[in-house]
Design a protein around this motif. Structure first.
Motif, short mmCIF file in Angstrom:
data_model
loop_
_atom_site.label_atom_id
_atom_site.label_comp_id
_atom_site.label_asym_id
_atom_site.label_seq_id
_atom_site.Cartn_x
_atom_site.Cartn_y
_atom_site.Cartn_z
N TYR A 1 -11.04 22.92 -6.23
CA TYR A 1 -10.41 22.31 -7.42
C TYR A 1 -9.13 23.06 -7.78
N ASN A 2 -9.16 24.39 -7.70
CA ASN A 2 -7.96 25.18 -7.99
C ASN A 2 -6.86 24.89 -6.97
N LYS A 3 -7.23 24.80 -5.67
CA LYS A 3 -6.24 24.49 -4.64
C LYS A 3 -5.67 23.09 -4.82
N LEU A 4 -6.53 22.15 -5.23
CA LEU A 4 -6.08 20.77 -5.42
C LEU A 4 -5.07 20.68 -6.56
N SER A 5 -5.29 21.42 -7.64
CA SER A 5 -4.35 21.38 -8.77
C SER A 5 -2.98 21.89 -8.34
N ASP A 6 -2.96 22.95 -7.53
CA ASP A 6 -1.68 23.47 -7.04
C ASP A 6 -1.00 22.48 -6.11
N ARG A 7 -1.80 21.82 -5.26
CA ARG A 7 -1.24 20.83 -4.33
C ARG A 7 -0.67 19.63 -5.07
N ILE A 8 -1.35 19.19 -6.10
CA ILE A 8 -0.87 18.05 -6.89
C ILE A 8 0.47 18.37 -7.52
N GLN A 9 0.61 19.59 -8.03
CA GLN A 9 1.87 19.97 -8.67
C GLN A 9 3.02 19.96 -7.66
N ARG A 10 2.76 20.49 -6.46
CA ARG A 10 3.81 20.51 -5.43
C ARG A 10 4.16 19.10 -4.95
N LEU A 11 3.15 18.23 -4.86
CA LEU A 11 3.41 16.85 -4.46
C LEU A 11 4.25 16.12 -5.50
N LYS A 12 4.00 16.39 -6.78
CA LYS A 12 4.81 15.77 -7.84
C LYS A 12 6.27 16.16 -7.68
N GLU A 13 6.51 17.45 -7.40
CA GLU A 13 7.88 17.90 -7.22
C GLU A 13 8.52 17.28 -5.98
N GLN A 14 7.73 17.13 -4.90
CA GLN A 14 8.25 16.54 -3.67
C GLN A 14 8.59 15.06 -3.87
N VAL A 15 7.72 14.33 -4.59
CA VAL A 15 7.99 12.91 -4.87
C VAL A 15 9.26 12.75 -5.68
N GLN A 16 9.45 13.62 -6.68
CA GLN A 16 10.66 13.55 -7.47
C GLN A 16 11.90 13.80 -6.63
N LEU A 17 11.80 14.79 -5.71
CA LEU A 17 12.93 15.09 -4.83
C LEU A 17 13.23 13.92 -3.90
N ASN A 18 12.16 13.29 -3.32
CA ASN A 18 12.36 12.15 -2.42
C ASN A 18 12.98 10.97 -3.14
N GLU A 19 12.55 10.74 -4.36
CA GLU A 19 13.12 9.63 -5.13
C GLU A 19 14.61 9.87 -5.39
N ALA A 20 14.96 11.14 -5.68
CA ALA A 20 16.37 11.44 -5.92
C ALA A 20 17.19 11.23 -4.65
N LYS A 21 16.63 11.68 -3.49
CA LYS A 21 17.35 11.50 -2.23
C LYS A 21 17.49 10.02 -1.86
N LYS A 22 16.44 9.23 -2.16
CA LYS A 22 16.49 7.80 -1.86
C LYS A 22 17.57 7.11 -2.70
#
Length: 586
Positions: A352-373
């Protein structure tokens, strides 16, 4: 009841543990009796089957010994000479009788050995047979006997000087070993009394018995003397037919119920059939049932205490975790939970702790991809808007060229107008494959007018792909890159090949040229620049066309759709990509 269960995990676990522990314990009492019965019965069956195999081994030895003996006798020179002589030879008769007597002396299971001559000479035998039932048996089974090289008879009687004997015989013809001329027949008889002794001394259950059946299921030996030579189905009317090999049958009901074991002798298809009264192995079940009932009662008392303890122990960390998570704000980072154990619950909290960290990094990656798109789409939109003014102007030039009858200029301007019309395309991102190809061909036509004789372009697209949707403005930048960086830097004319093929659920496109190619170091740098994801220091500027097409492919189709570049200096460059077949553009 449903509401009571839905409110608490502790309630659910209590019910599940009661079902998982208490009910199986209660069922054990009923099942144990059947297990005890089956175990005792199976043990008796295994012991009985082992006994049948031991008897079968003895009988197989006797049968094999008799058959080997028959071959030995047939091949004896004196026997052959006596049977093949032109007249009776008393000396050879006496010699052969002595030979047969010595051969059978040490073998108690052999009742007599008899050789009958085809010429009518006196028969050779180790004992005096006053009357033999063999001729009647051979007449009744003449067809079977004549068609076999050896044959075992049914049970019949011989009257000898030692009394009346029931025997079963191996009968086989005797032929001249040189010319196969029939000389007579040999019969070796087994004493049924000796076979019965094998059956009685086998260690079978005292209240049971063993029978030996021939291939027609007639009793050869065993049981009462009145049963001999009778079909087993006549004595046991409801017996189930026995298959080949070995097996177990149940026969009868109540006190007369019996377990029947049978084992087939492979060499002759005879069967050993053993009968065991069922009551022999059912007497022990009452004691086993009593012991099982006491064990189940004690287990029920222990289970009740353990259920209460384990429920409290398992649910305690989960309850604390529930209290921690119930006030989580979805817009804020997910808090971590302190892990105190290494069991499954501890691993769950760690995950659960690892998943919370992964979710946060994925949110940042999605935001970056949307900006690049958005950045790539803005660049493509600028490329569409810039030629808008030129498109209207070129349309006027096209008509002026037609008025002045300058057809080449008109065609060139028309192709350029179609090229710009597709580029604008009302801001749409997708188009049919056929339209994308036409756009690339218009570009190539304009370039061929500008640089006459410098290149030729060949296009082959699978017709099944023509109406499939794809992201537009993918092929033209690749063709432009081939012309500028490959063919125009070469002294002689070159070729550009555009291929498209449908492979399963994906479409693959290839743009290949015969230009100057790319040096290995520069090719590695281009690949590294295309692989840059935006993390770390930015890559040096590469071809805008390649980079723009590569980024748009990744943003719209995913990581499997990027450009693949292969090149060999002096021979040319090959650029390819693969995209999925879409029913509708995403």
């Amino acid at each position: 009841m449903k509401r009571w269960l839905s409110k608490s995990l502790k309630h659910k676990l209590s019910l599940l543990l009661l079902i998982a522990i208490v009910l199986p314990l209660l069922a054990t009492g009923a099942v144990s009796y059947n297990i005890a019965t089956s175990a005792t019965e199976e043990k008796a069956k295994q012991s009985g089957m082992n006994t049948l195999r031991q008897i079968a081994d003895k009988l197989e030895f006797v049968i094999q010994d008799v058959e080997n003996m028959s071959l030995f006798i047939i091949g004896q020179r004196e026997v052959q000479a006596y049977l093949d002589n032109d007249r009776e030879d008393v000396a050879r008769y006496t010699l052969n009788v002595g030979f047969l007597t010595n051969l059978a002396f040490s073998k108690k299971y052999i009742s007599n050995i008899t050789i009958n001559s085809a010429n009518g000479y006196p028969p050779l035998s180790n004992t005096t047979v006053l009357y033999s039932g063999l001729p009647d048996v051979l007449r009744k089974n003449e067809e079977i006997y004549r068609s076999s090289t050896k044959w075992w008879t049914p049970l019949y009687e011989n009257q000898t000087t030692e009394g009346l004997k029931k025997v079963v015989s191996l009968v086989r013809p005797i032929r001249n070993v040189n010319n196969f001329k029939p000389l007579g027949e040999l019969s070796i008889s087994l004493d049924e009394a000796e076979i019965a002794r094998y059956l009685k001394e086998s260690g079978w259950e005292a209240k049971g018995f063993v029978l030996l059946l021939d291939a027609n299921n007639r009793i050869l030996s065993g049981g009462e003397s009145a049963w001999l030579n009778r079909p087993v189905s006549e004595l046991f009317p409801d017996i189930v037919p026995m298959a080949e090999g070995s097996g177990v049958l149940n026969y009868g009901h109540g006190d007369g119920q019996k377990t029947i074991l049978y084992y087939t002798l492979p060499s002759l298809n005879w069967k050993l059939v053993g009968f065991i009264p069922t009551q022999i192995y059912t007497a022990q079940n009452v004691y086993v049932l009593t012991v099982t009932a006491v064990a189940v009662g004690i287990s029920l008392l222990l289970a009740a205490g353990l259920v209460l303890y384990f429920i409290q122990w398992v649910t305690r960390p989960l309850t604390r975790m529930t209290q921690t998570m119930k006030d989580i704000n979805p817009d804020e980072p997910i808090p971590t939970y302190e892990v105190k154990s290494s069991d499954e619950v501890g691993l769950l909290l760690h995950s659960y702790n690892k998943l919370s960290d992964r979710i946060q990094r994925l949110k940042e990656q999605v935001q970056l991809n949307e900006a690049k798109k958005k950045e790539a789409d803005i660049l493509a939109l600028q490329a569409q808007i810039n030629p808008h003014f030129l498109y209207n102007t070129l349309s006027s030039i096209h008509w002026m060229a037609l008025m002045n009858q300058d057809r080449q200029i008109a065609e060139m301007v028309g192709a350029l107008s179609d090229f710009l019309r597709f580029s604008l395309n009302k801001g749409e991102e997708f188009c049919p494959v056929q339209q994308e190809i036409a756009h690339a061909q218009n570009y190539a036509y304009v370039q061929s007018i500008r640089f006459p004789g410098q290149f030729e372009m060949e296009v082959y697209i699978d017709p099944a792909m023509h109406q499939q949707p794809m992201l537009k403005l993918l092929l033209q930048p690749l063709i432009e890159n081939s012309l500028i960086h490959g063919i125009q830097k070469k002294q002689e004319p070159g070729f550009v090949y555009v291929h498209g093929e449908l492979s399963g659920a994906r479409m693959k496109f290839v743009v290949e040229d015969t230009g100057i190619g790319i040096e290995a170091d520069k090719l590695r740098e281009i690949r590294r620049q295309l692989a840059w994801t935006g993390n770390g220091a930015p890559a040096a500027k590469t071809s805008y066309g390649l980079r723009n097409v590569h980024q748009r492919l990744l943003l719209h189709y995913g990581s499997e759709a990027g450009l693949t570049i292969d090149s060999e200096p002096g021979k040319g460059t090959r650029v390819s990509f693969s995209i999925p077949v879409l029913e509708e553009p995403a």
